[in-house]
Design an enzyme around this catalytic site. Sequence first.
Site, PDB file in Angstrom:
ATOM      1  N   HIS A  19       6.944  -0.562  -0.197  1.00 45.45           N
ATOM      2  CA  HIS A  19       5.632  -0.239  -0.759  1.00 45.45           C
ATOM      3  C   HIS A  19       5.188  -1.334  -1.735  1.00 45.45           C
ATOM      4  O   HIS A  19       4.043  -1.812  -1.677  1.00 45.45           O
ATOM      5  CB  HIS A  19       5.712   1.108  -1.474  1.00 45.45           C
ATOM      6  CG  HIS A  19       4.453   1.523  -2.154  1.00 45.45           C
ATOM      7  ND1 HIS A  19       3.529   2.368  -1.581  1.00 45.45           N
ATOM      8  CD2 HIS A  19       3.956   1.221  -3.394  1.00 45.45           C
ATOM      9  CE1 HIS A  19       2.524   2.559  -2.410  1.00 45.45           C
ATOM     10  NE2 HIS A  19       2.763   1.882  -3.530  1.00 45.45           N
ATOM     11  N   GLU A  20       6.101  -1.729  -2.616  1.00 46.87           N
ATOM     12  CA  GLU A  20       5.760  -2.743  -3.614  1.00 46.87           C
ATOM     13  C   GLU A  20       5.540  -4.113  -2.989  1.00 46.87           C
ATOM     14  O   GLU A  20       4.785  -4.928  -3.524  1.00 46.87           O
ATOM     15  CB  GLU A  20       6.861  -2.815  -4.684  1.00 46.87           C
ATOM     16  CG  GLU A  20       7.029  -1.541  -5.500  1.00 46.87           C
ATOM     17  CD  GLU A  20       5.769  -1.143  -6.244  1.00 46.87           C
ATOM     18  OE1 GLU A  20       5.025  -2.049  -6.680  1.00 46.87           O
ATOM     19  OE2 GLU A  20       5.514   0.068  -6.382  1.00 46.87           O
ATOM     20  N   HIS A  23       1.885  -4.585  -2.417  1.00 53.52           N
ATOM     21  CA  HIS A  23       1.166  -5.048  -3.606  1.00 53.52           C
ATOM     22  C   HIS A  23       1.435  -6.530  -3.857  1.00 53.52           C
ATOM     23  O   HIS A  23       0.513  -7.291  -4.184  1.00 53.52           O
ATOM     24  CB  HIS A  23       1.609  -4.240  -4.830  1.00 53.52           C
ATOM     25  CG  HIS A  23       1.230  -2.797  -4.780  1.00 53.52           C
ATOM     26  ND1 HIS A  23      -0.045  -2.364  -4.505  1.00 53.52           N
ATOM     27  CD2 HIS A  23       1.975  -1.670  -5.003  1.00 53.52           C
ATOM     28  CE1 HIS A  23      -0.089  -1.036  -4.550  1.00 53.52           C
ATOM     29  NE2 HIS A  23       1.126  -0.599  -4.827  1.00 53.52           N
TER      30      HIS A  23
END
Length: 443
Positions: A19-20, A23
């Site tokens: 998920h990170e 980003h």
Amino acid sequence: MLFNLLFFIITISVVVVFHELGHYFAARYYNVRVERFSLGFGKVLFKRTDKHGTEWAVSALPLGGYVKPLAEPLAGSSPREAARAISQKTPWQRFVIFGAGPFFSFLLAIIIYSGMKITGTTEPVPYLAQPAPETAAYMAGIKGGDRVLAVNGMDVQGWAEARLALLEPLATGADSTLLLQNPNGATREVSIHFPKVSGTLEGVDLMGQAGLALMAPKPRVANVLDDGAGQQAGLRHGDLVLNAGTHEDISITDLISFIQANPDKTLPLLISRNNTELSLNVTPRAEFNENGQATGKIGVAFSGQYPTLTVRYGIFESIYLATVQTFDTAWFSLKMLGKMVTGQLSWKNISGPIAIADYAGQSAQVGLDKFIEFIALITVSIGVLNLIPIPGLDGGQMVFCLIEMVRKKALPEQVQEKSLMVGYSLLLFLMIFAFVNDIARVL
């Protein structure tokens, strides 16, 4: 406990780090300086800084990770460096950066589901058992031995696919159309009405309540004890029991119960041996338990194997089906959340880290494929959770960006700060509530 904890850490680490990464890559694409990418939280155990100025760290608490972009320009920095702060980017660029995390969560699920469909999984053939009277399946006219070919127009091959296709209509109380094939090869469509569900779904077997279950395999003789009642009756290894007494197409569980309930009584059996049907009579011997109750025993061990098939798809079809499955799962999660908000379902259905750790351990014990599938389910949940428009989550930040795009200016700083305080308070409440639910389940 340690086993569950280990696989919980693996699950959260894989899901959160991926998920990170979304980003991180989006920030790099828009030339935002990423100060740190940490695997874990707390005290930094190991770190290395790359040529872009990003500190890659491994921290002491292995419960996920985080990305720390440069929030505001540093004092005395050059205009070029100041422009690398996320606050200096356009609302659209920040919207993409915040949205890239949930996107990567869904992407991980698509990758996992695609890989499983390409490599193939072994599943029971979806032959249905005779439904109990008054159940939804019984009222729809489903018969024992029917094979599910499609659910709501979507073809299914194995039992897992059938269960997945039926999950949403079962949980939402929606009508469904099943394409069935009877043992003679004839096909027909039936419409099945699933009742509305309410309250908590913890430990509830929706499939069983609806009368939908796999047809139990027929009993096959796996071992015959010397001088036992079964050997004296003529039973041999490999014999397939078709009927017992008046019970036709008897299942392994029903056969064992039938034998145990009839000690010292002669029971007629119809068996199949080398594709030839034979009639035998067996008299179970009475064995008494500590309460003096007699139980029938024939000295035979039975085995039952479900007919199985390998469900496998080509590369492009796998990617398409995996994408559909990912977003169907996400949409289903949102529907369940909506039902909890409106009071149709209990908030006790919310699970926290203790429950996730328990499920992670259970799936790992079943097999590697089930554990990987569990990771896919959790990463979809993380993606959905972060898209909820609560300040403090990615979804809340994306809403701020959208408002700024419409207003042509950002919301007042005081409004954003108060919104974040409310958002963080709500998230803290949900975390505590999830912990309480988990503890209640354990107790």
